[in-house]
Scaffold this active site. Structure first.
Site, PDB file in Angstrom:
ATOM      1  N   VAL A  61       8.425  -2.969 -19.218  1.00 41.93           N
ATOM      2  CA  VAL A  61       9.803  -2.598 -19.520  1.00 41.93           C
ATOM      3  C   VAL A  61       9.820  -1.288 -20.289  1.00 41.93           C
ATOM      4  CG1 VAL A  61      11.894  -3.298 -20.745  1.00 41.93           C
ATOM      5  CG2 VAL A  61      10.497  -5.006 -19.586  1.00 41.93           C
ATOM      6  N   GLU A 114       7.187  -9.698 -14.158  1.00 46.08           N
ATOM      7  CA  GLU A 114       7.754 -10.645 -15.123  1.00 46.08           C
ATOM      8  C   GLU A 114       9.169 -10.267 -15.531  1.00 46.08           C
ATOM      9  OE1 GLU A 114       5.178 -10.619 -18.499  1.00 46.08           O
ATOM     10  OE2 GLU A 114       5.241  -8.453 -18.720  1.00 46.08           O
TER      11      GLU A 114
END
Length: 498
Positions: A259, A284
């Site tokens: 991220v 994920e």
């Protein structure tokens, strides 16, 4: 069976000092919003009365300020695992007020089922729907929720009216058998579904429903700066070259991406490349940029544990849910991050480092080797099993006072054996099939900022030899100098070799 409607405060009164309390979700997505603040308020009241009150907190990954922030500020956390990312919990961890077990995200569910952490007293689960048979429609993140619900003595449902019912059907709930009865997890491509669209729990364990109405509150990322853009360009150039020479199959391979801004820059770069074909993601976390890629037809499918969208992008997603519903599946963390599936599918992993050393070791968690930042998260799950494992970071930070490439990492999360490629804004170091001294030269010449190249060349000359030519008296010279003067570039190797 009808479940009692209760207040957050009534739930908090059920929780006892020392209880193991688990929370659904993965990042802010799917994380409860109202029960944890009530537990924090209960803790403050107990402390004011002179009574101890702390709980042990189990999650899927990071949470939000309603969980880690509120509980940490109330001094209500005794133990925390497997990952966190708030300022207040970080402060508690680094002061030893919170006992933190930094763990690979794929392993917590199974380790709980193995009994390694004791029993789970409460599972606090955010949902958009639950029926009398205990069938729960979860929110935008799953994490370890299926195992929490399986093991918990009591379940509390935060029924969040902000989550549209149209999320139903996106989830794929599956718990693997435990050894010695574990079998192959039958995911052979990212779009395979193997479980249930709802979480099935024992309805007798549901002690109450708490009503809520709140978004996940994920903020958009800051604009991509010049350094981040250059890192993204370098990652894209590397992958495109691997495709050209045939080391990546012509149909490409599924991607995992961490991220942040670097991940966004990479994904946008791949989307803009005419040489990169359509691809899938097995990751994920899916963030805003992936939605853009799906809309432009570049990303065919995304398997994830969490939809970590900004509020604006989440509204866009649900506003066009019929387009996205056959392109996304949300899985539990032990499936999204499963090492066997990652190895089988040939995932290309892309993660970030706090620092790396000249031999290819990576520190992704500890500032100057001692202060926890967030945690290892899922990076180890992916990088140890990836087809190609890529780590990236800026070559320098703090205006050049820190080199993110150092002689020896101050804390090791990913050893040289797990790192295929290191990429900074300066360039690409391909470490595959190279000896330690070859890796050192590759990293220094391609990834290190010009202000630090000669210092690191000179460091290599200090050693009398050895397979990995460290000089132990000087190995942490960069870190020592930063702590002394605030600027790694002031390092003088003569100070360490007298």
């Amino acid at each position: 069976m009808s479940y009692p409607i209760v207040t957050p405060e009534q739930v908090a009164e059920l929780v006892k000092n020392g209880d193991n309390v688990s929370f659904s979700g993965f990042t802010a997505a799917g994380t409860p919003k109202v029960v944890a603040p009530a537990i924090a308020a209960r803790a403050r009241k107990e402390h004011e009365a002179g009574r101890p009150f702390k709980i042990n907190v189990f999650t899927g990954a990071s949470t939000n300020d309603f969980v880690d922030g509120e509980l940490a500020r109330a001094d209500a956390i005794n133990f925390r695992t497997p990952y966190q990312s708030t300022k207040d919990s970080r402060a508690g961890i680094n002061s030893h007020n919170i006992h933190y077990c930094d763990a690979h995200l794929s392993q917590l569910s199974q380790n709980l089922r193995y009994g390694f952490y004791g029993k789970i007293d409460f599972a606090i689960i955010e949902a958009c729907d639950v029926d009398d048979q205990g069938n729960i429609v979860l929110g935008a993140g799953i994490g370890n929720t299926p195992t929490f619900a399986l093991l918990a003595d009591k379940i509390v449902i935060e029924l969040n009216e902000h989550i549209p019912q149209t999320i139903r059907g996106l989830h794929d709930i599956y718990i693997p058998n435990d050894p010695p009865r574990r079998v192959e997890i039958p995911v052979y491509k990212p779009s395979d579904r193997i479980g249930s669209p709802v979480l099935k729990v024992d309805p007798a364990k549901i002690v109450g429903i708490v009503k809520s109405n709140a978004s996940d509150g994920v903020h958009g990322f800051s604009p991509i700066d010049e350094t981040t853009m250059k890192i993204g360009e370098n990652v894209c150039s590397f992958l495109i070259n691997e495709l050209r020479v045939g080391r990546i199959p012509k149909e490409f391979l599924p991607l995992q991406s961490g991220v942040g801004n670097i991940a966004n820059a990479v994904l946008h770069g791949l989307g803009d490349s005419k040489e990169v074909p359509q691809f899938d993601m097995y990751t994920e976390v899916i963030q805003d940029s992936v939605l853009d890629l799906m809309e432009m037809g570049k990303c065919r499918f995304g398997s994830t544990c969490s939809l970590t969208f900004s509020n604006q992008t989440m509204d866009r997603f649900f506003g066009n849910i019929d387009f996205f519903k056959d392109k996304i599946v949300i899985r539990p963390g032990e499936i999204s991050n499963n090492p066997g599936i990652i190895r089988r599918l040939g995932i290309i992993s892309m993660n970030t480092a706090l620092e790396a050393d000249i031999f290819g070791n990576v520190n992704s968690t500890h500032v100057v080797g001692t202060k926890m930042m967030n945690g290892i998260g899922g990076s180890g799950d992916f990088t140890r099993n990836a087809y190609i494992s890529i780590f990236s970071c800026p070559s320098i930070t703090k205006g050049g006072k820190i080199s993110n490439i150092v002689p020896m990492v101050s804390h090791l999360d990913h050893s040289e054996h797990s790192v295929s490629v290191l990429i900074t804004d300066q360039g690409v170091a391909d470490l595959r099939g190279k000896s330690p001294i070859q890796r050192a030269h590759e990293i220094i010449e391609n990834c290190v900022h010009p202000d630090y190249k000669q210092l690191l060349r000179d460091y290599l000359k200090l050693s009398a030899g050895g397979h990995t030519p460290h000089t132990l008296s000087a190995a942490f010279g960069f870190h020592t100098e930063f702590l002394r003067s605030g600027d790694m570039s002031n390092t003088n190797w003569a100070d360490y070799t007298k």
